[in-house]
Write a protein that holds these residues in place. Structure first.
Motif, mmCIF file in Angstrom:
data_model
loop_
_atom_site.group_PDB
_atom_site.id
_atom_site.type_symbol
_atom_site.label_atom_id
_atom_site.label_comp_id
_atom_site.label_asym_id
_atom_site.label_seq_id
_atom_site.Cartn_x
_atom_site.Cartn_y
_atom_site.Cartn_z
ATOM 1 N N ASN A 147 3.679 3.390 17.563
ATOM 2 C CA ASN A 147 3.102 2.111 18.012
ATOM 3 C C ASN A 147 2.380 1.334 16.921
ATOM 4 O O ASN A 147 1.846 0.255 17.161
ATOM 5 N N VAL A 148 2.376 1.873 15.689
ATOM 6 C CA VAL A 148 1.609 1.208 14.631
ATOM 7 C C VAL A 148 2.211 -0.136 14.253
ATOM 8 O O VAL A 148 1.476 -1.078 13.904
ATOM 9 N N ALA A 149 3.526 -0.292 14.321
ATOM 10 C CA ALA A 149 4.140 -1.572 13.958
ATOM 11 C C ALA A 149 3.670 -2.679 14.893
ATOM 12 O O ALA A 149 3.315 -3.777 14.440
ATOM 13 N N ALA A 150 3.651 -2.405 16.197
ATOM 14 C CA ALA A 150 3.204 -3.415 17.163
ATOM 15 C C ALA A 150 1.751 -3.781 16.912
ATOM 16 O O ALA A 150 1.366 -4.963 16.999
ATOM 17 N N HIS A 151 0.932 -2.781 16.591
ATOM 18 C CA HIS A 151 -0.484 -3.041 16.318
ATOM 19 C C HIS A 151 -0.646 -3.909 15.076
ATOM 20 O O HIS A 151 -1.407 -4.889 15.081
ATOM 21 N N LEU A 152 0.070 -3.578 14.023
ATOM 22 C CA LEU A 152 -0.058 -4.327 12.777
ATOM 23 C C LEU A 152 0.510 -5.733 12.913
ATOM 24 O O LEU A 152 -0.034 -6.689 12.342
ATOM 25 N N LEU A 153 1.595 -5.881 13.661
ATOM 26 C CA LEU A 153 2.143 -7.226 13.892
ATOM 27 C C LEU A 153 1.108 -8.112 14.582
ATOM 28 O O LEU A 153 0.946 -9.284 14.223
ATOM 29 N N LEU A 198 -2.135 -7.878 14.398
ATOM 30 C CA LEU A 198 -3.173 -8.226 13.428
ATOM 31 C C LEU A 198 -2.701 -9.318 12.462
ATOM 32 O O LEU A 198 -3.490 -10.182 12.063
ATOM 33 N N SER A 199 -1.437 -9.282 12.097
ATOM 34 C CA SER A 199 -0.938 -10.194 11.071
ATOM 35 C C SER A 199 -0.557 -11.555 11.606
ATOM 36 O O SER A 199 -0.439 -12.512 10.841
ATOM 37 N N LEU A 200 -0.381 -11.672 12.909
ATOM 38 C CA LEU A 200 0.045 -12.946 13.490
ATOM 39 C C LEU A 200 -1.145 -13.684 14.092
ATOM 40 O O LEU A 200 -1.139 -14.099 15.254
ATOM 41 N N ASP A 201 -2.174 -13.872 13.283
ATOM 42 C CA ASP A 201 -3.389 -14.549 13.751
ATOM 43 C C ASP A 201 -3.504 -15.966 13.197
ATOM 44 O O ASP A 201 -4.566 -16.594 13.288
ATOM 45 N N GLY A 202 -2.436 -16.470 12.595
ATOM 46 C CA GLY A 202 -2.443 -17.840 12.067
ATOM 47 C C GLY A 202 -2.954 -17.963 10.652
ATOM 48 O O GLY A 202 -2.930 -19.059 10.083
ATOM 49 N N ARG A 203 -3.415 -16.838 10.047
ATOM 50 C CA ARG A 203 -3.924 -16.885 8.682
ATOM 51 C C ARG A 203 -2.893 -16.331 7.709
ATOM 52 O O ARG A 203 -2.001 -15.581 8.094
ATOM 53 N N ASP A 204 -3.035 -16.688 6.443
ATOM 54 C CA ASP A 204 -2.239 -16.062 5.401
ATOM 55 C C ASP A 204 -2.699 -14.615 5.222
ATOM 56 O O ASP A 204 -3.885 -14.306 5.388
ATOM 57 N N HIS A 205 -1.750 -13.741 4.833
ATOM 58 C CA HIS A 205 -2.099 -12.337 4.641
ATOM 59 C C HIS A 205 -1.356 -11.745 3.443
ATOM 60 O O HIS A 205 -0.281 -12.218 3.074
ATOM 61 N N VAL A 206 -1.958 -10.707 2.892
ATOM 62 C CA VAL A 206 -1.300 -9.850 1.908
ATOM 63 C C VAL A 206 -1.246 -8.450 2.513
ATOM 64 O O VAL A 206 -2.284 -7.900 2.913
ATOM 65 N N TYR A 207 -0.039 -7.911 2.596
ATOM 66 C CA TYR A 207 0.138 -6.563 3.131
ATOM 67 C C TYR A 207 0.558 -5.629 2.008
ATOM 68 O O TYR A 207 1.563 -5.861 1.341
#
Length: 306
Positions: A214-220, A222-231
């Motif tokens: 389930n970690v992919a769904a959790h991380l997705l 977090l990352s789809l909050d409208g901000r730029d991100h570096v993973y």
């Protein structure tokens, strides 16, 4: 449109030989670019076991199955087995990464040596380690590196200054919320920092009911909050047993409409000259033992800035 930069830390010989080709296949399938940062000297991964007394280290080892991800042989390098020279033995996977159109840069010379020591070392020691990495990179690729991402998110003031001196144009050395220009000894440096903003898989799995399933769904989320991100991903994890997780992440990010690419792709969307100025220091991150490089707020006013 928000941007997601993919930064691949390659720590070990096994990660370079086995993990990198797997990641190249996944990225090609999704038609995406990433930034690969290579460890270029000896693999001394086994020496990390001396961190056993660091708070949180044993808990991380237990929940993230370190042996299964890195392999027993890798965990003996630098102790019972000599540390192999990654740049000498695995230059071809590095060159294949560049030929495939990905951005390549410097992670470190000796990962364990840097991670465990740089925070308390002087400028001369730091210069030698960075010079070794820069020279080996040029030997492998035929040109100087432009991107730096510190091993273990560990830095000192000299390292920030040397990035500018050695010709780097972009760095992702620590953790944080947004890009900034580091201020060291009262001077705002030319090399911008694009810090890692999202947690890594090994910081998430085994905490609060998060599993590889389930970690992919959790991380997705977090990352789809409208901000730029570096993973930041690791060739030894997402290029190994957690490759299905990374595949699911790439699918989710692509379908979400995020602009996914390399660190250079991300930097091209920014006004680098207008980035906020931040001091540099050390701080903690949930799920990660020890302290890491982070930005710190400067005192109000222009005092001390050159």
């Amino acid at each position: 449109m928000a941007t997601l930069a993919l930064k691949v830390d390659v720590d070990t010989l096994r990660g370079t030989r086995e993990g990198v080709p797997t990641l190249l296949r996944l990225l090609a399938r999704h038609r995406l670019r990433a930034t690969f940062l290579f460890s270029l000297g000896p693999d001394h991964t086994g020496r990390a076991l001396k961190r056993v007394f660091r708070p949180g280290f044993l808990a991380k080892v237990r929940r993230t199955s370190v042996t299964s991800h890195y392999g027993l042989k890798t965990l003996l390098y630098g102790t019972l087995l000599p540390g192999p020279d990654i740049g000498r033995l695995a230059a071809e996977p590095m060159r294949a990464t560049y030929r495939a159109g990905h951005e390549v840069g410097v992670h470190t010379w000796d990962h364990i040596l840097w991670q465990d020591n740089v925070a308390r070392k002087d400028a001369a020691w730091t210069r030698r380690q960075m010079r070794l990495a820069v020279d080996r990179f040029a030997e492998i690729f035929g040109h100087a590196p432009k991107v730096h991402g510190a091993a273990g998110w560990q830095m000192n003031d000299a390292a920030y200054l040397l990035e500018e001196e050695l010709g780097f144009t972009l760095a992702s050395d620590g953790r944080g919320d947004a890009p900034y220009r580091p201020v060291v000894h009262g001077r705002a440096l030319a090399v911008p920092q694009l810090p890692t903003t999202l947690p890594t898989l090994d910081e998430l799995i085994g905490v609060d009911g998060i599993t590889p399933e389930n970690v992919a769904a959790h991380l997705l989320k977090l990352s789809l909050d409208g901000r730029d991100h570096v993973y930041t991903l690791h060739a030894e994890l997402e290029g190994g047993q957690l490759a299905p997780v990374f595949d699911a992440l790439l699918t989710g990010w692509s379908q979400s409409g995020l602009r996914v690419g390399s660190m250079a792709d991300y930097a091209a969307t920014l006004d680098l000259g207008a980035l906020p100025r931040k001091g540099v220091g050390m701080g903690t991150v949930p799920g990660r033992s020890g302290v890491l490089a982070v930005p710190v707020n400067l005192p109000p006013g222009p005092a001390g800035l050159a």
